[in-house]
Design a protein around this motif. Structure first.
Motif, PDB file in Angstrom:
ATOM      1  N   LEU A  74       0.821  -1.213   0.000  1.00  0.00           N
ATOM      2  CA  LEU A  74       0.000   0.000   0.000  1.00  0.00           C
ATOM      3  C   LEU A  74       0.854   1.262   0.000  1.00  0.00           C
ATOM      4  O   LEU A  74       0.427   2.305  -0.492  1.00  0.00           O
ATOM      5  N   LYS A  75       2.055   1.156   0.523  1.00  0.00           N
ATOM      6  CA  LYS A  75       2.965   2.303   0.558  1.00  0.00           C
ATOM      7  C   LYS A  75       3.891   2.349  -0.661  1.00  0.00           C
ATOM      8  O   LYS A  75       4.773   3.191  -0.743  1.00  0.00           O
ATOM      9  N   GLY A  76       3.721   1.437  -1.610  1.00  0.00           N
ATOM     10  CA  GLY A  76       4.516   1.450  -2.831  1.00  0.00           C
ATOM     11  C   GLY A  76       5.878   0.795  -2.703  1.00  0.00           C
ATOM     12  O   GLY A  76       6.779   1.079  -3.479  1.00  0.00           O
ATOM     13  N   ILE A  77       6.025  -0.086  -1.730  1.00  0.00           N
ATOM     14  CA  ILE A  77       7.280  -0.810  -1.531  1.00  0.00           C
ATOM     15  C   ILE A  77       7.112  -2.206  -2.117  1.00  0.00           C
ATOM     16  O   ILE A  77       6.194  -2.931  -1.736  1.00  0.00           O
ATOM     17  N   ASN A  78       7.979  -2.592  -3.032  1.00  0.00           N
ATOM     18  CA  ASN A  78       7.892  -3.883  -3.706  1.00  0.00           C
ATOM     19  C   ASN A  78       8.197  -4.998  -2.709  1.00  0.00           C
ATOM     20  O   ASN A  78       9.298  -5.082  -2.169  1.00  0.00           O
ATOM     21  N   SER A  79       7.225  -5.850  -2.445  1.00  0.00           N
ATOM     22  CA  SER A  79       7.402  -6.934  -1.485  1.00  0.00           C
ATOM     23  C   SER A  79       6.598  -8.155  -1.917  1.00  0.00           C
ATOM     24  O   SER A  79       5.724  -8.056  -2.770  1.00  0.00           O
ATOM     25  N   ARG A  80       6.917  -9.278  -1.309  1.00  0.00           N
ATOM     26  CA  ARG A  80       6.156 -10.506  -1.569  1.00  0.00           C
ATOM     27  C   ARG A  80       6.234 -11.412  -0.348  1.00  0.00           C
ATOM     28  O   ARG A  80       7.077 -11.245   0.528  1.00  0.00           O
ATOM     29  N   TYR A  81       5.344 -12.384  -0.332  1.00  0.00           N
ATOM     30  CA  TYR A  81       5.232 -13.344   0.771  1.00  0.00           C
ATOM     31  C   TYR A  81       5.881 -14.665   0.370  1.00  0.00           C
ATOM     32  O   TYR A  81       5.732 -15.109  -0.768  1.00  0.00           O
ATOM     33  N   ILE A  82       6.602 -15.275   1.298  1.00  0.00           N
ATOM     34  CA  ILE A  82       7.117 -16.628   1.083  1.00  0.00           C
ATOM     35  C   ILE A  82       6.822 -17.468   2.327  1.00  0.00           C
ATOM     36  O   ILE A  82       6.638 -16.939   3.421  1.00  0.00           O
ATOM     37  N   SER A 109      12.117  -6.408  -2.099  1.00  0.00           N
ATOM     38  CA  SER A 109      12.975  -6.458  -3.276  1.00  0.00           C
ATOM     39  C   SER A 109      14.150  -5.499  -3.146  1.00  0.00           C
ATOM     40  O   SER A 109      14.042  -4.432  -2.546  1.00  0.00           O
ATOM     41  N   SER A 110      15.262  -5.870  -3.759  1.00  0.00           N
ATOM     42  CA  SER A 110      16.457  -5.022  -3.725  1.00  0.00           C
ATOM     43  C   SER A 110      16.226  -3.697  -4.437  1.00  0.00           C
ATOM     44  O   SER A 110      16.904  -2.716  -4.145  1.00  0.00           O
ATOM     45  N   GLU A 111      15.246  -3.648  -5.337  1.00  0.00           N
ATOM     46  CA  GLU A 111      14.999  -2.392  -6.051  1.00  0.00           C
ATOM     47  C   GLU A 111      14.552  -1.280  -5.109  1.00  0.00           C
ATOM     48  O   GLU A 111      14.675  -0.110  -5.418  1.00  0.00           O
ATOM     49  N   ASN A 112      14.048  -1.636  -3.929  1.00  0.00           N
ATOM     50  CA  ASN A 112      13.660  -0.635  -2.938  1.00  0.00           C
ATOM     51  C   ASN A 112      14.874   0.018  -2.292  1.00  0.00           C
ATOM     52  O   ASN A 112      14.747   1.046  -1.644  1.00  0.00           O
ATOM     53  N   TYR A 113      16.027  -0.592  -2.453  1.00  0.00           N
ATOM     54  CA  TYR A 113      17.238  -0.086  -1.820  1.00  0.00           C
ATOM     55  C   TYR A 113      18.221   0.499  -2.825  1.00  0.00           C
ATOM     56  O   TYR A 113      19.280   0.930  -2.455  1.00  0.00           O
TER      57      TYR A 113
END
Length: 133
Positions: A74-82, A109-113
């Motif tokens: 919701l905050k625009g941070i690329n994430s996923r569940y495992i 995701s590393s793209e957030n960093y």
């Protein structure tokens, strides 16, 4: 500035007291993306960094991880569940019984960093695990 035990207890009790009842307080959902990123940096003590630069936050509490996936997306941070299963085999040197443990993870995701504005299509999806049908 110093805080007494009662103040610290009241702040941190909102997050839960054990790994099984950890939760995100309601006021966190109103924070900006920058504040959420800083919160995740503080939570990195319970995470590991992969070779590709992504961060994996783990917990035995699926509700905490599902909530974190919702919050980050919701905050625009690329994430996923495992989800992964951990097995402890009883051996001669171990003094405990065998157990199976399911660990839940939030992968940021590393793209957030890396100041990379590209996002994968999967990162724009909202997780359905908490939606009741």
């Amino acid at each position: 500035m110093e805080f007494g035990g009662e103040v610290l207890h009241s702040i941190f009790s909102e997050w839960g007291s054990t790994s099984g009842d950890e939760r995100i307080p309601s006021w966190v959902w109103k924070l900006s993306k920058e504040h959420i990123t800083k919160m995740l940096e503080g939570y990195e003590g319970d995470a590991h960094i992969r070779k590709d630069g992504s961060r994996v936050f783990t917990s035995i509490n699926p509700n905490l991880i599902f909530s974190l996936v919702w919050l980050t997306r919701l905050k625009g941070i690329n994430s996923r569940y495992i989800k992964r299963a951990c097995k402890n085999m009883k051996g001669e040197l171990q003094r405990r019984e065998e157990y199976d443990l399911v660990m839940h993870g939030l992968v940021i995701s590393s793209e957030n960093y890396e100041n990379n504005p590209m996002r994968t299509p999967h990162s724009k999806c909202i997780p359905l695990e908490l939606v009741k049908t």
